[in-house]
Scaffold this active site. Sequence first.
Site, short mmCIF file in Angstrom:
data_model
loop_
_atom_site.label_atom_id
_atom_site.label_comp_id
_atom_site.label_asym_id
_atom_site.label_seq_id
_atom_site.Cartn_x
_atom_site.Cartn_y
_atom_site.Cartn_z
N ASP A 14 0.83 -1.21 0.00
CA ASP A 14 0.00 0.00 0.00
C ASP A 14 0.86 1.26 0.00
OD1 ASP A 14 -2.45 1.30 -0.05
OD2 ASP A 14 -2.66 1.32 2.13
N LEU A 23 10.64 -20.92 -5.16
CA LEU A 23 9.74 -20.05 -4.37
C LEU A 23 8.40 -19.99 -5.08
CD1 LEU A 23 10.63 -16.64 -2.81
CD2 LEU A 23 8.72 -16.72 -4.39
N HIS A 51 2.01 3.18 -9.18
CA HIS A 51 1.83 1.74 -9.38
C HIS A 51 3.01 1.16 -10.19
CE1 HIS A 51 -1.98 2.13 -7.51
NE2 HIS A 51 -2.58 2.75 -8.50
C1 IPE Z 1 -5.36 -2.90 -0.13
O1 IPE Z 1 -5.07 -1.55 -0.27
C2 IPE Z 1 -5.39 -3.57 -1.48
C3 IPE Z 1 -4.11 -3.74 -2.15
C4 IPE Z 1 -2.95 -3.39 -1.69
C5 IPE Z 1 -4.18 -4.38 -3.44
P1 IPE Z 1 -6.21 -0.45 -0.42
O2 IPE Z 1 -5.52 0.84 -0.56
O3 IPE Z 1 -7.16 -0.84 -1.48
O4 IPE Z 1 -6.97 -0.57 1.00
P2 IPE Z 1 -7.85 0.50 1.77
O5 IPE Z 1 -8.88 1.00 0.80
O6 IPE Z 1 -6.93 1.60 2.20
O7 IPE Z 1 -8.41 -0.24 2.93
C1 IPE Z 2 -1.70 0.12 -3.32
O1 IPE Z 2 -1.47 1.48 -3.38
C2 IPE Z 2 -1.87 -0.47 -4.69
C3 IPE Z 2 -3.23 -0.97 -4.96
C4 IPE Z 2 -4.25 -0.92 -4.15
C5 IPE Z 2 -3.42 -1.57 -6.26
P1 IPE Z 2 -2.67 2.50 -3.35
O2 IPE Z 2 -3.07 2.82 -4.75
O3 IPE Z 2 -3.77 2.03 -2.47
O4 IPE Z 2 -1.96 3.77 -2.71
P2 IPE Z 2 -2.58 4.80 -1.69
O5 IPE Z 2 -3.08 4.00 -0.52
O6 IPE Z 2 -3.69 5.51 -2.39
O7 IPE Z 2 -1.44 5.69 -1.34
MG MG Z 3 -4.19 2.29 -0.51
#
Ligand code: IPE
Ligand code: IPE
Ligand code: MG
Length: 243
Positions: A20, A131, A37
Site C-alpha cells: 500500500d 519459491l 503503481h
Molecule cells: C489494499 O489496499 C489492497 C491492495 C494493496 C491491493 P487499499 O488501498 O485498497 O486498501 P484500503 O482501501 O486503504 O483499505
Molecule cells: C496500493 O497502493 C496499490 C493498490 C491498491 C493496487 P494505493 O493505490 O492504495 O496507494 P494509496 O493507498 O492511495 O497511497
Molecule cells: Mg491504498
Amino acid sequence: MLEPTLDPRRIPAHIAIIMDGNGRWAASRGLPRAEGHRAGVRAARRVLEACRDLGVRTLTLYAFSTENWRRPADEVEALMHLLAASMRDEARDLIEGGVRLRISGELGGLDPALRAQIEQVVALTAANDALVLNVACNYGGRAELTAAARGIAVDVRAGRLTPETITEATVAERLYTAGLSDPDLLIRTGGERRVSNFLLWQIAYTELYFSDVHWPDYERAHLVEAVADYQRRRRRFGGVEEG
Ligand code: IPE
Ligand code: IPE
Ligand code: MG
C-alpha cells in the site's frame, strides 16, 4: 546471501504483503497515481529477489482487491495494463529463477486476454520450486470464503459431503490458497493499520507488521527489518511458550 542479522533457522516460510501507498508516493512527487503503481512493480521485483535470497518459500502479494474496482476507471485500467505488462516482462525471469506463479482471486472477473496471459505464466512455471509467488488479484477474503461455503453446499446437496464431516480442512482446501501454508508474517506498508479483506481465514495466527514506508520506497533493508522483528517474537498458537 543471508543477512548476518537474521537467524537462518527462523526465516518465515510464507510472507504476505499488502503493498500500500503507491498513490500517496506518486502524489507526494506531483506524479499521476499510475506512476506510483509502476514504481510499485519495481518494488515488488526487489522484494521477490530478497525473499529468494533469504530462503522464503512463499511470497503472497496483494495486487488488486475485489474492492479496488471502485477506483476511477482510468486507474483500474492502468493497474490491469501493468499486470499484463508484468506477465510479459517478468515471465522469463520467473522461469529462470525457479519461481512458481500462483494466483489467488477470481480470474474470471478479468479481461479474457489478460486471464489467458496469466494462466500461461502459471502453466510455464508450474514445475518450479525455488519459491512460490502467489499474486492476489481480484482477491477478497469474504468473496473467497463465500465461494468456499457455496462449494460445500453444492457438495452436501449432491451427497458428496455430510454436514458432520465438514472440518477446517474442508474449508481450507476450497480456498484459493489450497496447498499453501498459512502466512507466518503479514506486512502492510503505507501506514494504515488494517487488513482490507486480505486472507481473512489464513491469517488466524499470522504475525502482523506495519510499516509507514510507501510501497514504491520499500527496499530489501525494510524487509530484513520486518523479518528481524518477526524473529524477536514468540508464537504460541494459543498454547504455552515453546522451549
Ligand atoms: C489494499 O489496499 C489492497 C491492495 C494493496 C491491493 P487499499 O488501498 O485498497 O486498501 P484500503 O482501501 O486503504 O483499505
Ligand atoms: C496500493 O497502493 C496499490 C493498490 C491498491 C493496487 P494505493 O493505490 O492504495 O496507494 P494509496 O493507498 O492511495 O497511497
Ligand atoms: Mg491504498
